[in-house]
Design a protein around this motif. Sequence first.
Motif, PDB file in Angstrom:
ATOM      1  N   PRO A   1      27.354-121.192 -31.273  1.00 39.85           N
ATOM      2  CA  PRO A   1      27.964-119.958 -32.215  1.00 39.85           C
ATOM      3  C   PRO A   1      27.017-118.842 -32.110  1.00 39.85           C
ATOM      4  O   PRO A   1      25.674-119.043 -32.334  1.00 39.85           O
ATOM      5  N   GLY A   2      27.452-117.782 -31.976  1.00 38.28           N
ATOM      6  CA  GLY A   2      26.620-116.397 -31.849  1.00 38.28           C
ATOM      7  C   GLY A   2      26.197-116.172 -30.607  1.00 38.28           C
ATOM      8  O   GLY A   2      25.849-115.111 -30.278  1.00 38.28           O
ATOM      9  N   THR A   3      26.453-117.140 -29.720  1.00 36.67           N
ATOM     10  CA  THR A   3      26.111-116.890 -28.090  1.00 36.67           C
ATOM     11  C   THR A   3      26.938-117.831 -27.335  1.00 36.67           C
ATOM     12  O   THR A   3      26.826-118.189 -26.465  1.00 36.67           O
ATOM     13  N   ALA A   4      28.427-117.629 -27.714  1.00 33.76           N
ATOM     14  CA  ALA A   4      29.387-118.546 -27.066  1.00 33.76           C
ATOM     15  C   ALA A   4      29.508-118.177 -25.575  1.00 33.76           C
ATOM     16  O   ALA A   4      29.725-119.073 -24.732  1.00 33.76           O
ATOM     17  N   ALA A   5      29.487-116.861 -25.279  1.00 30.74           N
ATOM     18  CA  ALA A   5      29.642-116.382 -23.821  1.00 30.74           C
ATOM     19  C   ALA A   5      28.518-116.813 -22.977  1.00 30.74           C
ATOM     20  O   ALA A   5      28.759-117.256 -21.795  1.00 30.74           O
ATOM     21  N   TYR A   6      27.264-116.759 -23.590  1.00 32.00           N
ATOM     22  CA  TYR A   6      26.184-117.269 -22.915  1.00 32.00           C
ATOM     23  C   TYR A   6      26.200-118.770 -22.652  1.00 32.00           C
ATOM     24  O   TYR A   6      25.951-119.342 -21.567  1.00 32.00           O
ATOM     25  N   GLY A   7      26.638-119.687 -23.590  1.00 28.56           N
ATOM     26  CA  GLY A   7      26.672-120.976 -23.538  1.00 28.56           C
ATOM     27  C   GLY A   7      27.932-121.327 -22.491  1.00 28.56           C
ATOM     28  O   GLY A   7      27.831-122.372 -21.540  1.00 28.56           O
ATOM     29  N   ALA A   8      28.922-120.668 -22.394  1.00 30.25           N
ATOM     30  CA  ALA A   8      29.952-120.677 -21.335  1.00 30.25           C
ATOM     31  C   ALA A   8      29.496-120.593 -19.807  1.00 30.25           C
ATOM     32  O   ALA A   8      29.732-121.392 -19.210  1.00 30.25           O
ATOM     33  N   ALA A   9      28.611-119.576 -19.827  1.00 31.79           N
ATOM     34  CA  ALA A   9      28.019-119.197 -18.714  1.00 31.79           C
ATOM     35  C   ALA A   9      27.005-120.179 -18.207  1.00 31.79           C
ATOM     36  O   ALA A   9      27.066-120.793 -16.822  1.00 31.79           O
ATOM     37  N   LYS A  10      26.297-120.595 -19.185  1.00 30.34           N
ATOM     38  CA  LYS A  10      25.328-121.846 -18.604  1.00 30.34           C
ATOM     39  C   LYS A  10      26.161-122.922 -18.474  1.00 30.34           C
ATOM     40  O   LYS A  10      25.559-123.916 -17.434  1.00 30.34           O
TER      41      LYS A  10
ATOM     42  N   GLY B   1      18.309-113.728 -16.967  1.00 28.17           N
ATOM     43  CA  GLY B   1      19.609-114.169 -18.094  1.00 28.17           C
ATOM     44  C   GLY B   1      19.169-113.783 -19.580  1.00 28.17           C
ATOM     45  O   GLY B   1      18.187-113.286 -19.798  1.00 28.17           O
ATOM     46  N   GLY B   2      20.123-114.277 -20.451  1.00 33.58           N
ATOM     47  CA  GLY B   2      19.914-114.241 -21.852  1.00 33.58           C
ATOM     48  C   GLY B   2      21.214-113.343 -22.421  1.00 33.58           C
ATOM     49  O   GLY B   2      22.116-113.082 -21.890  1.00 33.58           O
ATOM     50  N   THR B   3      20.731-113.201 -23.759  1.00 31.55           N
ATOM     51  CA  THR B   3      21.956-112.607 -24.366  1.00 31.55           C
ATOM     52  C   THR B   3      21.470-112.259 -25.818  1.00 31.55           C
ATOM     53  O   THR B   3      20.553-113.054 -26.488  1.00 31.55           O
TER      54      THR B   3
END
Length: 254
Positions: free
Chosen positions: A143-152, A86-88
Motif C-alpha cells: 500500500p502506498g507503493t502499489a505500482a512499484y510492487g507490481a513492477a518488482k 528504480g524507486g518510487t
Amino acid sequence: MELDGRVVVVTGGTRGVGAGIARSFLEAGAEVVVCARRPPREPVAADGRTASFTALDLRDPAVVEEFFGAVERRYGRLDCLVNNAGGTPYRLLGEGEAQRHARVVELNLLAPMTASLAAYPRLRESRGSVVMIGSVSGTRPSPGTAAYGAAKAGLENLARSMAVEWAPEVRVNSLVLGMVRTELAHLHYGDEAGIDAVAATVPLGRLADPSDVGAAAVFLASGRAGYVSGASLLVHGGGERPAFLDAATVNKES
C-alpha cells in the motif's frame, strides 16, 4: 581478486544501494561503470579504485544501446549488468493519475528490460550474468507503493524467463531486498527513533547495509554461483514476523 579483470555496469550506482553494490564490485577487483541521470556528489570509490560514471536515461532505448556500445569499445567486454536503478515516492493509488503510476512501472520494470536487451550480446560473448535488484514489495501487498510492487513482481518473473531463454550463455538472477539503511532512509522510515523501531521488526535486528546487498551481488556474478540461474536470493534479514503472532491472545511467552 575474484572478479579481477571483469567489467560490471551498475545502473543507479551513484548513491544508496547502487553505490554500495558498485563499491563491493570494486573491492572484488572489477572495473565498474555506474550510470544515472545525474552525477554523484563525489566519485564512487573503494580500495583506492574508482568507478567511472556516465549520465544516462535508461528509458531511452537508443541512448541505452549507445551506452553499452561505448562500454564495449572502452573495456573490450562486459561481464555483468546489475539492474539497480528504480524507486518510487509514496503515493496511494487513488491519489495519482494513471500516468504517474505508469512512470513508476516504466522505471522499475521496462528500463531494466531495456538495459538487459542492450547488454545481452556483450554478456553472451563473455558468458556473463544479469543481477536484478528486486524487492519484498513484489511478493507482498505494498500500500502506498502499489505500482512499484507490481513492477518488482514483474521484474522477478522477467528474470526467470530471461534465465531460461538466455541459457546457457548468460545467467540471470534476482536479489529480493528487504529494508536497507541508506542516506535516504529517513524518507521511508522517519527519524532515528523511527528507523530503530522499523529495524526492531526485522528478525536479525537491523536494516541491511548497502554492503550486504553488494556482497550478495558479487556472489551471483562470480564463478562461485556458476550453476545458479533463475534464482531469487532473499536479502531481508529473515523477513517479517507475522502480525497475527502478536495479535493472538494465546501462546504468549510469560
